[in-house]
Design a protein around this motif. Structure first.
Motif, PDB file in Angstrom:
ATOM      1  N   THR A   1      39.143  53.999  30.362  1.00 59.53           N
ATOM      2  CA  THR A   1      40.067  52.879  30.117  1.00 59.53           C
ATOM      3  C   THR A   1      40.345  52.075  31.384  1.00 59.53           C
ATOM      4  O   THR A   1      40.614  50.874  31.316  1.00 59.53           O
ATOM      5  N   ASN A   2      40.256  52.712  32.535  1.00 59.75           N
ATOM      6  CA  ASN A   2      40.484  52.011  33.802  1.00 59.75           C
ATOM      7  C   ASN A   2      39.394  50.965  34.066  1.00 59.75           C
ATOM      8  O   ASN A   2      39.616  49.992  34.805  1.00 59.75           O
ATOM      9  N   CYS A   3      38.215  51.146  33.449  1.00 63.85           N
ATOM     10  CA  CYS A   3      37.111  50.199  33.636  1.00 63.85           C
ATOM     11  C   CYS A   3      37.545  48.777  33.342  1.00 63.85           C
ATOM     12  O   CYS A   3      37.317  47.848  34.130  1.00 63.85           O
ATOM     13  N   TYR A   4      38.159  48.607  32.178  1.00 65.85           N
ATOM     14  CA  TYR A   4      38.407  47.260  31.682  1.00 65.85           C
ATOM     15  C   TYR A   4      39.594  46.610  32.384  1.00 65.85           C
ATOM     16  O   TYR A   4      39.628  45.392  32.554  1.00 65.85           O
ATOM     17  N   THR A   5      40.548  47.440  32.815  1.00 68.73           N
ATOM     18  CA  THR A   5      41.643  46.917  33.638  1.00 68.73           C
ATOM     19  C   THR A   5      41.099  46.358  34.944  1.00 68.73           C
ATOM     20  O   THR A   5      41.441  45.234  35.355  1.00 68.73           O
ATOM     21  N   LYS A   6      40.236  47.124  35.609  1.00 66.70           N
ATOM     22  CA  LYS A   6      39.662  46.697  36.889  1.00 66.70           C
ATOM     23  C   LYS A   6      38.723  45.504  36.711  1.00 66.70           C
ATOM     24  O   LYS A   6      38.670  44.612  37.569  1.00 66.70           O
ATOM     25  N   LEU A   7      37.979  45.492  35.598  1.00 57.52           N
ATOM     26  CA  LEU A   7      37.091  44.354  35.341  1.00 57.52           C
ATOM     27  C   LEU A   7      37.907  43.082  35.144  1.00 57.52           C
ATOM     28  O   LEU A   7      37.572  42.024  35.702  1.00 57.52           O
ATOM     29  N   HIS A   8      38.976  43.166  34.363  1.00 53.34           N
ATOM     30  CA  HIS A   8      39.835  41.995  34.134  1.00 53.34           C
ATOM     31  C   HIS A   8      40.429  41.487  35.449  1.00 53.34           C
ATOM     32  O   HIS A   8      40.447  40.282  35.719  1.00 53.34           O
ATOM     33  N   GLU A   9      40.905  42.421  36.284  1.00 54.62           N
ATOM     34  CA  GLU A   9      41.457  42.025  37.591  1.00 54.62           C
ATOM     35  C   GLU A   9      40.408  41.308  38.431  1.00 54.62           C
ATOM     36  O   GLU A   9      40.682  40.280  39.061  1.00 54.62           O
ATOM     37  N   HIS A  10      39.186  41.851  38.440  1.00 53.81           N
ATOM     38  CA  HIS A  10      38.109  41.268  39.250  1.00 53.81           C
ATOM     39  C   HIS A  10      37.743  39.873  38.755  1.00 53.81           C
ATOM     40  O   HIS A  10      37.580  38.944  39.562  1.00 53.81           O
ATOM     41  N   LEU A  11      37.631  39.707  37.438  1.00 57.44           N
ATOM     42  CA  LEU A  11      37.261  38.405  36.899  1.00 57.44           C
ATOM     43  C   LEU A  11      38.362  37.377  37.130  1.00 57.44           C
ATOM     44  O   LEU A  11      38.088  36.195  37.346  1.00 57.44           O
ATOM     45  N   THR A  12      39.618  37.838  37.101  1.00 54.45           N
ATOM     46  CA  THR A  12      40.747  36.933  37.350  1.00 54.45           C
ATOM     47  C   THR A  12      40.768  36.463  38.800  1.00 54.45           C
ATOM     48  O   THR A  12      41.041  35.292  39.096  1.00 54.45           O
ATOM     49  N   GLU A  13      40.432  37.378  39.715  1.00 52.71           N
ATOM     50  CA  GLU A  13      40.475  37.062  41.156  1.00 52.71           C
ATOM     51  C   GLU A  13      39.256  36.277  41.627  1.00 52.71           C
ATOM     52  O   GLU A  13      39.305  35.588  42.645  1.00 52.71           O
ATOM     53  N   SER A  14      38.142  36.403  40.906  1.00 48.17           N
ATOM     54  CA  SER A  14      36.885  35.778  41.339  1.00 48.17           C
ATOM     55  C   SER A  14      36.699  34.431  40.649  1.00 48.17           C
ATOM     56  O   SER A  14      37.173  34.221  39.522  1.00 48.17           O
ATOM     57  N   ASN A  15      36.000  33.557  41.304  1.00 48.01           N
ATOM     58  CA  ASN A  15      35.795  32.207  40.768  1.00 48.01           C
ATOM     59  C   ASN A  15      34.365  32.059  40.252  1.00 48.01           C
ATOM     60  O   ASN A  15      33.585  31.259  40.756  1.00 48.01           O
ATOM     61  N   TYR A  16      34.013  32.875  39.232  1.00 49.40           N
ATOM     62  CA  TYR A  16      32.662  32.793  38.693  1.00 49.40           C
ATOM     63  C   TYR A  16      32.508  31.539  37.830  1.00 49.40           C
ATOM     64  O   TYR A  16      33.413  31.170  37.080  1.00 49.40           O
ATOM     65  N   SER A  17      31.342  30.915  37.941  1.00 50.04           N
ATOM     66  CA  SER A  17      31.068  29.722  37.148  1.00 50.04           C
ATOM     67  C   SER A  17      30.655  30.077  35.726  1.00 50.04           C
ATOM     68  O   SER A  17      31.037  29.391  34.762  1.00 50.04           O
ATOM     69  N   LYS A  18      29.856  31.134  35.581  1.00 43.69           N
ATOM     70  CA  LYS A  18      29.407  31.615  34.284  1.00 43.69           C
ATOM     71  C   LYS A  18      29.199  33.118  34.365  1.00 43.69           C
ATOM     72  O   LYS A  18      28.919  33.657  35.442  1.00 43.69           O
ATOM     73  N   ILE A  19      29.304  33.779  33.217  1.00 46.40           N
ATOM     74  CA  ILE A  19      29.013  35.207  33.130  1.00 46.40           C
ATOM     75  C   ILE A  19      27.826  35.393  32.181  1.00 46.40           C
ATOM     76  O   ILE A  19      27.821  34.857  31.065  1.00 46.40           O
ATOM     77  N   PHE A  20      26.826  36.122  32.647  1.00 51.10           N
ATOM     78  CA  PHE A  20      25.676  36.463  31.824  1.00 51.10           C
ATOM     79  C   PHE A  20      25.694  37.964  31.599  1.00 51.10           C
ATOM     80  O   PHE A  20      25.853  38.736  32.555  1.00 51.10           O
ATOM     81  N   VAL A  21      25.551  38.381  30.345  1.00 49.23           N
ATOM     82  CA  VAL A  21      25.542  39.807  30.009  1.00 49.23           C
ATOM     83  C   VAL A  21      24.127  40.164  29.574  1.00 49.23           C
ATOM     84  O   VAL A  21      23.612  39.628  28.583  1.00 49.23           O
ATOM     85  N   LEU A  22      23.491  41.072  30.341  1.00 47.25           N
ATOM     86  CA  LEU A  22      22.129  41.510  30.036  1.00 47.25           C
ATOM     87  C   LEU A  22      22.179  42.798  29.233  1.00 47.25           C
ATOM     88  O   LEU A  22      22.820  43.777  29.644  1.00 47.25           O
ATOM     89  N   VAL A  23      21.496  42.803  28.085  1.00 45.61           N
ATOM     90  CA  VAL A  23      21.409  43.986  27.229  1.00 45.61           C
ATOM     91  C   VAL A  23      19.958  44.161  26.801  1.00 45.61           C
ATOM     92  O   VAL A  23      19.141  43.249  26.951  1.00 45.61           O
ATOM     93  N   ASP A  24      19.637  45.348  26.270  1.00 42.12           N
ATOM     94  CA  ASP A  24      18.352  45.481  25.591  1.00 42.12           C
ATOM     95  C   ASP A  24      18.620  45.518  24.083  1.00 42.12           C
ATOM     96  O   ASP A  24      19.779  45.437  23.634  1.00 42.12           O
ATOM     97  N   SER A  25      17.557  45.623  23.304  1.00 40.81           N
ATOM     98  CA  SER A  25      17.724  45.533  21.857  1.00 40.81           C
ATOM     99  C   SER A  25      18.592  46.665  21.304  1.00 40.81           C
ATOM    100  O   SER A  25      19.268  46.494  20.285  1.00 40.81           O
TER     101      SER A  25
END
Length: 355
Positions: free
Chosen positions: A15-39
């Motif tokens: 559960t700590n993963c998503y809290t830390k991810l949200h904090e990081h995305l809020t603090e960072s100024n990313y222009s776009k997010i790309f999510v790479l997955v396989d089938s």
């Protein structure tokens, strides 16, 4: 679970993963997010991950074909082209949601696109959680030769959500367990003994074992980030294991092995060689063979297979100055580096495995 600090980034859990991810995305100024997955992870893991992803930044999904056979430069070229077509820039973020193929390849794509964009790894297989999560190794295969092309480049963070393990088939779980068994053999006999009693463990116990495995790898990598010395111990079982994995991929008449399945064979062979050259205790060698064959079954090899596999070892990344370098053990938790092994001893190791 507390986060584990690796080299200039953190590995976060559950559960700590998503809290830390949200904090990081809020603090960072990313222009776009790309999510790479396989089938596979597109179907089984992406819905859960996206449900936990909170951001106003535009998101694009990129899918690649699943499987080691697609871990190559051609797949990278496809992803680079898609990133270009979707206007990715230097301030884009690539999040890799998948097993070792996705995290290795995605990390390499990010490290080389526009000379490097940020990336985050979300390992969804047990193998990727305990192996690819730490160390910043990225890369792809060259034909059937494992991980020949790549760079070491650390992610922004790694997110280990063990709920993804419920999507894995049993053989993929066993493949990941091989790396955990390896961590016990090279670093901690007490951990090895815990690992061989898995039948008595609950899912919560498995979480604790995964955490401990990541800690072991992190201690090794932190001390030797560029693999000049201690980090080489992580290659125990891999010199022959990778050659076996590559060899079986090239033969239509033979059943290919998952990475961990091939490494399990490699560890049995390495224990025999250790017994012959480093006086590794015979009773422990016998126990390790029993554990590996009970868990993974036995692969049938003949004399012509031995010779072809030995020939493939010349491509191993750990080789130098024309020598094939093995990691051996003088005891469980006591590895010995850069050992040269005669082909006759390797042949005898295969005979021991087959016996």
């Amino acid at each position: 679970m507390n986060s584990i600090q690796a080299a200039n980034y953190f590995v976060h859990f559950n559960t700590n993963c998503y809290t830390k991810l949200h904090e990081h995305l809020t603090e960072s100024n990313y222009s776009k997010i790309f999510v790479l997955v396989d089938s596979n992870t597109h179907e089984h893991c992406l819905p859960s991950f996206m449900g936990n992803l909170q951001t106003e930044v535009p998101i694009e999904i990129i899918e690649i074909e699943a499987g080691e056979i697609h871990k190559n430069i051609e797949t990278c070229t496809g992803v680079w082209n898609v990133l270009s077509e979707l206007d990715a820039d230097r301030k884009s973020l690539l999040i890799n949601v998948g097993g070792g193929v996705v995290t290795d390849l995605g990390g390499f794509v990010a490290s080389t696109f526009k000379r490097g964009i940020s990336y985050i790894n979300v390992p969804t297989s047990l193998l990727a959680m305990v192996d690819a999560s730490v160390g910043g190794k990225t890369g792809v295969d060259l034909g059937t030769l494992k991980n020949q092309i790549g760079v070491i480049n650390i992610p922004e963070m790694v997110l280990i959500d063990t709920s993804f393990l419920s999507t894995l088939p049993a053989n993929q779980m066993r493949s990941g367990l091989a790396e955990m068994l390896k961590h016990g053999l090279i670093y901690d006999e007490a951990y090895w003994k815990k690992m061989i009693n898995l039948a008595d463990f609950t899912l919560e116990d498995l979480d604790d074992l995964i955490y401990e495995s990541v800690q072991i790898k992190n201690k090794v990598v932190t001390e030797d980030p560029k693999e000049h010395g201690l980090r080489k111990i992580l290659n125990f079982g891999h010199t022959l294991g990778h050659a076996i994995e590559s060899y079986l991929l090239t033969h239509d008449t033979k059943e290919p092995l998952l990475h961990g399945e091939a490494i399990a064979v490699g560890m049995v062979l390495a224990c025999y060689i250790s017994n012959q050259q480093e006086r590794f205790p015979t009773e422990k060698m016998t126990e390790i063979k029993r554990v590996m064959i009970d868990m993974y079954g036995k692969v049938e090899f003949n004399t012509s297979d031995y010779e072809a596999i030995i020939d493939l070892m010349k491509y191993d990344k750990k080789n130098s100055h024309g020598n094939i370098n093995f990691v051996l053990l003088s005891d469980i938790g006591t590895p010995v580096l850069d050992k040269i092994v005669p082909n006759t001893t390797i042949m005898d190791a295969f005979k021991f495995y087959n016996s």
